[in-house]
Design a protein around this motif. Sequence first.
Motif, PDB file in Angstrom:
ATOM      1  N   ARG A 185       0.828  -1.210   0.000  1.00  0.00           N
ATOM      2  CA  ARG A 185       0.000   0.000   0.000  1.00  0.00           C
ATOM      3  C   ARG A 185       0.860   1.257   0.000  1.00  0.00           C
ATOM      4  O   ARG A 185       0.546   2.244  -0.669  1.00  0.00           O
ATOM      5  CB  ARG A 185      -0.916  -0.007   1.219  1.00  0.00           C
ATOM      6  CG  ARG A 185      -2.017  -1.057   1.168  1.00  0.00           C
ATOM      7  CD  ARG A 185      -2.887  -0.971   2.406  1.00  0.00           C
ATOM      8  NE  ARG A 185      -3.953  -1.961   2.366  1.00  0.00           N
ATOM      9  CZ  ARG A 185      -4.841  -2.132   3.354  1.00  0.00           C
ATOM     10  NH1 ARG A 185      -4.756  -1.372   4.450  1.00  0.00           N
ATOM     11  NH2 ARG A 185      -5.784  -3.047   3.244  1.00  0.00           N
TER      12      ARG A 185
ATOM     13  N   ASP B 123       0.497  17.330  -1.880  1.00  0.00           N
ATOM     14  CA  ASP B 123      -0.547  16.923  -0.935  1.00  0.00           C
ATOM     15  C   ASP B 123      -1.090  18.084  -0.120  1.00  0.00           C
ATOM     16  O   ASP B 123      -1.769  17.864   0.883  1.00  0.00           O
ATOM     17  CB  ASP B 123       0.004  15.855   0.023  1.00  0.00           C
ATOM     18  CG  ASP B 123       0.318  14.559  -0.707  1.00  0.00           C
ATOM     19  OD1 ASP B 123      -0.342  14.297  -1.728  1.00  0.00           O
ATOM     20  OD2 ASP B 123       1.225  13.835  -0.265  1.00  0.00           O
TER      21      ASP B 123
ATOM     22  N   ALA C 223       2.233   1.789  -3.431  1.00  0.00           N
ATOM     23  CA  ALA C 223       1.180   2.253  -4.338  1.00  0.00           C
ATOM     24  C   ALA C 223       0.855   3.721  -4.091  1.00  0.00           C
ATOM     25  O   ALA C 223       0.661   4.503  -5.033  1.00  0.00           O
ATOM     26  CB  ALA C 223      -0.071   1.391  -4.159  1.00  0.00           C
ATOM     27  N   ALA C 224       0.800   4.111  -2.799  1.00  0.00           N
ATOM     28  CA  ALA C 224       0.521   5.516  -2.476  1.00  0.00           C
ATOM     29  C   ALA C 224       1.643   6.424  -2.964  1.00  0.00           C
ATOM     30  O   ALA C 224       1.399   7.520  -3.485  1.00  0.00           O
ATOM     31  CB  ALA C 224       0.325   5.667  -0.967  1.00  0.00           C
ATOM     32  N   LYS C 225       2.888   5.950  -2.809  1.00  0.00           N
ATOM     33  CA  LYS C 225       4.027   6.748  -3.270  1.00  0.00           C
ATOM     34  C   LYS C 225       4.013   6.901  -4.786  1.00  0.00           C
ATOM     35  O   LYS C 225       4.269   7.984  -5.322  1.00  0.00           O
ATOM     36  CB  LYS C 225       5.328   6.090  -2.815  1.00  0.00           C
ATOM     37  CG  LYS C 225       6.575   6.864  -3.201  1.00  0.00           C
ATOM     38  CD  LYS C 225       7.828   6.178  -2.696  1.00  0.00           C
ATOM     39  CE  LYS C 225       9.070   6.956  -3.103  1.00  0.00           C
ATOM     40  NZ  LYS C 225      10.319   6.283  -2.639  1.00  0.00           N
ATOM     41  N   ALA C 226       3.693   5.802  -5.482  1.00  0.00           N
ATOM     42  CA  ALA C 226       3.637   5.861  -6.940  1.00  0.00           C
ATOM     43  C   ALA C 226       2.525   6.796  -7.407  1.00  0.00           C
ATOM     44  O   ALA C 226       2.698   7.569  -8.364  1.00  0.00           O
ATOM     45  CB  ALA C 226       3.429   4.459  -7.509  1.00  0.00           C
ATOM     46  N   ALA C 227       1.373   6.747  -6.720  1.00  0.00           N
ATOM     47  CA  ALA C 227       0.262   7.629  -7.087  1.00  0.00           C
ATOM     48  C   ALA C 227       0.626   9.085  -6.833  1.00  0.00           C
ATOM     49  O   ALA C 227       0.285   9.976  -7.623  1.00  0.00           O
ATOM     50  CB  ALA C 227      -0.985   7.243  -6.292  1.00  0.00           C
ATOM     51  N   ARG C 228       1.335   9.324  -5.730  1.00  0.00           N
ATOM     52  CA  ARG C 228       1.751  10.694  -5.403  1.00  0.00           C
ATOM     53  C   ARG C 228       2.731  11.225  -6.443  1.00  0.00           C
ATOM     54  O   ARG C 228       2.634  12.375  -6.882  1.00  0.00           O
ATOM     55  CB  ARG C 228       2.385  10.703  -4.015  1.00  0.00           C
ATOM     56  CG  ARG C 228       2.730  12.075  -3.474  1.00  0.00           C
ATOM     57  CD  ARG C 228       3.129  11.968  -2.009  1.00  0.00           C
ATOM     58  NE  ARG C 228       3.410  13.268  -1.445  1.00  0.00           N
ATOM     59  CZ  ARG C 228       4.611  13.833  -1.446  1.00  0.00           C
ATOM     60  NH1 ARG C 228       5.636  13.193  -1.991  1.00  0.00           N
ATOM     61  NH2 ARG C 228       4.793  15.029  -0.916  1.00  0.00           N
TER      62      ARG C 228
ATOM     63  N   ALA D  87       3.018  10.200  -9.532  1.00  0.00           N
ATOM     64  CA  ALA D  87       2.309  10.385 -10.800  1.00  0.00           C
ATOM     65  C   ALA D  87       1.510  11.686 -10.789  1.00  0.00           C
ATOM     66  O   ALA D  87       1.457  12.413 -11.791  1.00  0.00           O
ATOM     67  CB  ALA D  87       1.382   9.195 -11.052  1.00  0.00           C
ATOM     68  N   ARG D  88       0.896  11.991  -9.650  1.00  0.00           N
ATOM     69  CA  ARG D  88       0.129  13.240  -9.552  1.00  0.00           C
ATOM     70  C   ARG D  88       1.054  14.450  -9.627  1.00  0.00           C
ATOM     71  O   ARG D  88       0.737  15.452 -10.273  1.00  0.00           O
ATOM     72  CB  ARG D  88      -0.647  13.253  -8.245  1.00  0.00           C
ATOM     73  CG  ARG D  88      -1.592  14.431  -8.120  1.00  0.00           C
ATOM     74  CD  ARG D  88      -2.523  14.258  -6.942  1.00  0.00           C
ATOM     75  NE  ARG D  88      -3.450  15.374  -6.890  1.00  0.00           N
ATOM     76  CZ  ARG D  88      -3.627  16.140  -5.821  1.00  0.00           C
ATOM     77  NH1 ARG D  88      -2.947  15.905  -4.722  1.00  0.00           N
ATOM     78  NH2 ARG D  88      -4.493  17.133  -5.834  1.00  0.00           N
TER      79      ARG D  88
END
Length: 231
Positions: free
Chosen positions: A5, A100, A8-13, A15-16
């Motif tokens: 998790r 964020d 995944a959160a780091k990758a989403a961050r 990418a954003r």
Amino acid sequence: MIGGRGKAAKAAREARAKALWQAMTVRYRSDGHIRFDLPDALRTPGAALVLEEGLGRIEGVYRVHVFPGAGKLSIRYMEDVCGIAPIAKALAALVTEAVDMDAAVPPPSVPMVMEGEVVPPGWLDRIKDSAPVRAVRSRYDDLRAKIDVVSKIVAIKTGKPVPGGVDVQEWIIHFLNDLVAFYLIRSHWDRIIGQWLPRPWAFRYQWMTVVYLTFLLVRYRKGAVPKLVKK
């Protein structure tokens, strides 16, 4: 599971942050000045603070300002000290840091106002918010920042601190006084040559005014104590 998790959160961050960085197009560019379009996620007070403080730490950058309403980021820098490449590199890293910070910020508490009551701004606030005053204050801040940067550059090159500082406000007052004196002499030059000098007694009141104004100017110059710019 937890590690997955987190990745995944780091990758989403990331990418954003990459998407926000790609959305920041250059709106305007000239010598020592560049402006970027800011996406909505980077217009919050927290994100603006991260961008302004982070870019302000770059050597050669002397002014950074975020305009949330207009959605733009303005950066002014000394081209001899800092190029556009380090600014872009630092800005990309700051976007990742500020990605964020677009959470909703609770509005500040405001005093209770009766329904239908409109509190008009005071005359001083209207003067401060007028376009000419804001333009003059902006130029004044730019001049002070440039003088500060140049002083630091001279200190670095020579290895010695620059003694004292330049009080821009005092310098502007002296300049305006000299400008007014020059204007008065220029506008009355024909009368001075054709009337006041040939008949000084007939125009004694004019000469008394000249002597008094000269006395005030000299007195102000001698009484003005040099001030140091506060660091």
